[in-house]
Write an enzyme that holds these catalytic residues in place. Structure first.
Site, mmCIF file in Angstrom:
data_model
loop_
_atom_site.group_PDB
_atom_site.id
_atom_site.type_symbol
_atom_site.label_atom_id
_atom_site.label_comp_id
_atom_site.label_asym_id
_atom_site.label_seq_id
_atom_site.Cartn_x
_atom_site.Cartn_y
_atom_site.Cartn_z
ATOM 1 N N LYS A 206 0.834 -1.216 0.043
ATOM 2 C CA LYS A 206 0.047 0.094 -0.087
ATOM 3 C C LYS A 206 0.948 1.286 0.007
ATOM 4 O O LYS A 206 1.729 1.276 0.882
ATOM 5 C CB LYS A 206 -0.818 0.086 1.178
ATOM 6 C CG LYS A 206 -1.829 1.281 1.337
ATOM 7 C CD LYS A 206 -2.556 0.985 2.476
ATOM 8 C CE LYS A 206 -3.692 2.305 2.573
ATOM 9 N NZ LYS A 206 -4.498 2.301 3.737
ATOM 10 N N LYS A 258 -2.395 -1.520 -3.783
ATOM 11 C CA LYS A 258 -3.097 -0.582 -3.594
ATOM 12 C C LYS A 258 -2.410 0.779 -3.884
ATOM 13 O O LYS A 258 -1.329 0.884 -3.242
ATOM 14 C CB LYS A 258 -3.901 -0.366 -2.405
ATOM 15 C CG LYS A 258 -4.789 0.560 -1.907
ATOM 16 C CD LYS A 258 -5.310 0.705 -0.719
ATOM 17 C CE LYS A 258 -6.161 1.918 -0.618
ATOM 18 N NZ LYS A 258 -6.613 2.005 0.715
HETATM 19 C C1 PBG Z 1 -6.914 3.464 5.461
HETATM 20 C C2 PBG Z 1 -7.531 3.536 4.254
HETATM 21 C C3 PBG Z 1 -7.505 4.258 2.984
HETATM 22 C C4 PBG Z 1 -7.903 3.871 2.088
HETATM 23 C C5 PBG Z 1 -8.347 2.495 2.475
HETATM 24 N N1 PBG Z 1 -8.171 2.305 3.820
HETATM 25 C C6 PBG Z 1 -6.916 5.789 3.110
HETATM 26 C C7 PBG Z 1 -5.522 6.071 3.552
HETATM 27 O O1 PBG Z 1 -4.547 5.285 3.725
HETATM 28 O O2 PBG Z 1 -5.160 7.184 3.571
HETATM 29 C C8 PBG Z 1 -8.018 4.462 0.814
HETATM 30 C C9 PBG Z 1 -9.284 3.936 -0.150
HETATM 31 C C10 PBG Z 1 -9.401 4.698 -1.356
HETATM 32 O O3 PBG Z 1 -8.942 5.974 -1.552
HETATM 33 O O4 PBG Z 1 -10.267 4.390 -2.081
HETATM 34 N N2 PBG Z 1 -7.715 2.788 6.274
#
Ligand code: PBG
Length: 333
Positions: A206, A258
């Site tokens: 991520k 992601k």
């Molecule tokens: C954090 C989380 C995020 C997303 C999913 N889980 C945001 C981040 O890490 O700042 C982003 C998902 C998206 O942008 O669609 N729990």
């Protein structure tokens, strides 16, 4: 005299008709490949559309169940629930996350009661929606006096959260906070509390991405600053393989990459290396860009949606988390 020309390869022969193209298509997309992320918000009278994500809503419990039925009717088999608590329910440790009466756990319960095992209920296992500082873990002060997200102090809170989600009825928990050791910690907690059957979808690779922008509105994030001290640097590919290897060794049932479209190279490498299913998350900013250009007529939004999903599959994703899940699934039926 008969003139001999060398044989010419003609790849176009396999592109001539729809039947021929379908015969040779290497990549397929099924409704069941798609997972729908959903937002349940506390204190709403009516569902509220997220301005930067047209077509995506913060739900009430009623509208959540309705939208989940629509997804299932279209052939989607899994939803991923995020909770949006009232600001007064946020605190430094995100305690509403582990509270059985917290918005997310209530939503999981409502979905499980409604659908049983017909629809897989996945819950986001992360503190950022619940902390008043918006970080994915708890804060502490390091030996130099700097404020840091404390990896090891966060793990017990993830354990508590995952167990609460399992107890509420989640089939899958999905740790998205990028703390080291989070998969092993959560697996151990689930197993010792009698939830050995609950699966873990690990957000393994991520990235600290600006493509998450609209999500921050979707969950009413309190974050100031960024997550670069725990999410990955977009400059790096190699560490994704390390993250995947560790998560698999720690017991991840799925690994995730992601965002999706800007990171197809990562997805491809992870798909080559992973012994477990590989999931890609087409994130909020990817969705917003396609919707915005589509609404203006600058691209054919529907075609770009399907092409982006097919590309993510082609790069190696087994499943795709996408806000388009219901719409795309309907087109695929
Ligand atoms: C954090 C989380 C995020 C997303 C999913 N889980 C945001 C981040 O890490 O700042 C982003 C998902 C998206 O942008 O669609 N729990």
């Amino acid at each position: 005299m008969h003139s001999l020309t060398p044989p010419v390869r003609r790849p176009r022969r396999l592109r001539t008709t729809p039947a021929m193209r379908e015969l040779v298509a290497e990549t397929t997309l099924r409704p069941a490949d798609l997972i729908l992320p959903m937002f349940l918000a506390e204190g709403l009278e009516q569902p509220r559309e997220i301005a930067s994500m047209p077509g995506v809503h913060q739900h009430t419990t009623d509208s959540l169940l309705r939208a989940a039925h629509e997804a299932l009717d279209a052939g989607v088999r899994c939803v991923d629930l995020f909770g949006v608590p009232l600001p007064e329910h946020k605190d430094a440790t995100g305690s509403a996350a582990g509270n059985p009466e917290g918005v997310l756990n209530k939503g999981v319960r409502a979905l499980r009661e409604e659908f049983g095992d017909d629809l897989l209920i996945m819950a986001d296992t992360c503190l950022d929606e619940f902390t008043d500082h918006g970080h994915c873990g708890v804060l502490s002060t390091d030996r130099h006096g700097a404020t840091v997200v404390d990896n090891d102090a966060t793990l017990p809170l993830y354990q508590e959260m995952a167990v609460a989600q399992a107890r509420a009825g989640a089939h899958i928990v999905s740790p998205s906070g990028m703390m080291d050791g989070q998969i092993a910690a959560i697996r151990a907690a689930l197993d010792t509390q009698g939830f050995a059957d609950v699966a873990i979808m690990a957000y393994s690779a991520k990235y600290a991405s600006a493509f998450f922008g609209p999500f921050r509105e979707a969950v009413g994030s309190s974050l100031e600053g960024d997550r670069r001290a725990y999410q990955q640097d977009p400059a790096n590919a190699r560490e994704s393989l390390l993250e995947v290897e560790l998560d698999v060794a720690e017991g991840a049932d799925f690994v995730m990459v992601k965002p999706a479209l800007p990171y197809l190279d990562i997805l491809c490498r992870v798909a080559d290396a992973s012994p477990v299913p590989v999931v890609a998350y087409q994130v909020s900013g990817e969705y917003a860009m396609i919707q915005a250009a589509g609404q203006r007529g600058w691209v054919d939004g529907q075609q770009v949606m399907m092409e982006s999903l097919l590309s993510i599959r082609r790069a190696g994703a087994d499943q795709i988390l996408t806000y388009f899940a219901t719409e795309a699934a309907r087109l695929l039926r």
